[in-house]
Design a protein around this motif. Structure first.
Motif, short mmCIF file in Angstrom:
data_model
loop_
_atom_site.label_atom_id
_atom_site.label_comp_id
_atom_site.label_asym_id
_atom_site.label_seq_id
_atom_site.Cartn_x
_atom_site.Cartn_y
_atom_site.Cartn_z
N ILE A 153 0.83 -1.18 -0.01
CA ILE A 153 0.05 0.00 -0.06
C ILE A 153 0.88 1.23 -0.16
O ILE A 153 1.91 1.48 0.84
N VAL A 154 0.77 2.09 -1.01
CA VAL A 154 1.44 3.29 -1.24
C VAL A 154 0.58 4.52 -0.57
O VAL A 154 -0.53 4.87 -1.46
N VAL A 155 0.88 5.23 0.37
CA VAL A 155 0.27 6.61 0.71
C VAL A 155 1.12 7.52 0.27
O VAL A 155 2.36 7.62 0.91
N GLU A 156 0.77 8.70 -0.33
CA GLU A 156 1.34 9.54 -0.79
C GLU A 156 0.54 10.95 -0.46
O GLU A 156 -0.76 10.88 -0.32
N SER A 157 1.23 11.90 0.61
CA SER A 157 0.43 13.04 1.00
C SER A 157 1.23 14.28 0.67
O SER A 157 2.52 14.28 0.38
N MET A 178 5.86 9.87 1.49
CA MET A 178 5.26 8.73 0.74
C MET A 178 5.77 7.56 1.87
O MET A 178 6.83 7.52 2.27
N VAL A 179 4.75 6.85 2.08
CA VAL A 179 4.90 5.74 2.89
C VAL A 179 4.45 4.31 2.43
O VAL A 179 3.12 4.48 1.63
N VAL A 180 5.27 3.60 2.59
CA VAL A 180 4.70 2.09 1.88
C VAL A 180 4.73 1.18 2.83
O VAL A 180 5.50 0.99 3.72
#
Length: 195
Positions: A153-157, A178-180
């Motif tokens: 899951i890649v969360v980009e803020s 970015m958090v994976v």
């Protein structure tokens, strides 16, 4: 001529006469500029840390999701949570969530590594959902190595940063984090446009 200039400068340097107000007039603008720049830099790093913690929180929430497929409303709600955590005003923060996997050549040093994408959704139309070509062109170096078909899951803020003082920084600074994360309890985070 030069000797006379150097003599006057030496005399000025060694002189103990003078006024504290003259020294204050010379030093005060430098001191105020240094304090203002320090405040802006501290605030910028603080905003980055807040955005990073908020992105990790969203990523952790998504990785623990077990209740079935999620949809646009869920990610929009996550965008609202991100805005709340970062204390951003309306329109100053966006997130993009994607589920990616390795298609082939998944070894650590393989230059022909190819990534695939199950789904991607963005809360901002200016930063559209990721495509497979975007993923393989721009994200290969930042997506961690994983086994073939292992989902991540890649969360980009994205958080707009406005300096509190004008110290020469550009006005349109965007803090990007970015958090994976791997899904914790299921093999994949499923998507449903109607959910």
């Amino acid at each position: 001529m030069m000797h006379a200039i150097f003599t006057r400068l030496r005399h000025f340097r060694e002189s103990t006469r003078g006024s504290m107000s003259a020294e204050l007039a010379i030093v005060l603008p430098l001191l105020m500029g240094w304090i203002g720049t320090s405040l802006v830099l501290f605030d910028g790093y603080y905003q980055r840390v807040v955005a990073q913690k908020a992105a990790y929180t969203l990523s952790d929430l998504l990785s623990r999701e077990m209740d079935g497929p999620i949809g646009p409303d869920y990610i929009d709600g996550m965008g609202n949570v991100f805005a709340f955590l970062t204390e951003a005003e309306a329109g100053q923060s966006e997130i993009r969530v994607s589920v990616v996997y390795c298609i082939e050549h998944c070894a650590a040093d393989d230059p022909e590594r190819r990534l695939g994408i199950d789904w991607s959704y963005s809360t901002d139309s200016a930063r559209p959902a990721l495509t497979e070509s975007d993923l393989n062109d721009d994200y290969l170096d930042v997506i961690p190595i994983a086994a073939q078909s292992d989902r991540q899951i890649v969360v980009e803020s994205f958080l707009d940063f406005e300096p509190i003082l004008d110290v020469g920084l550009k006005d349109d600074i965007v803090v990007e984090v970015m958090v994976v994360t791997r899904p914790r309890f299921t093999g994949q985070l499923l998507w449903n446009w109607g959910a």
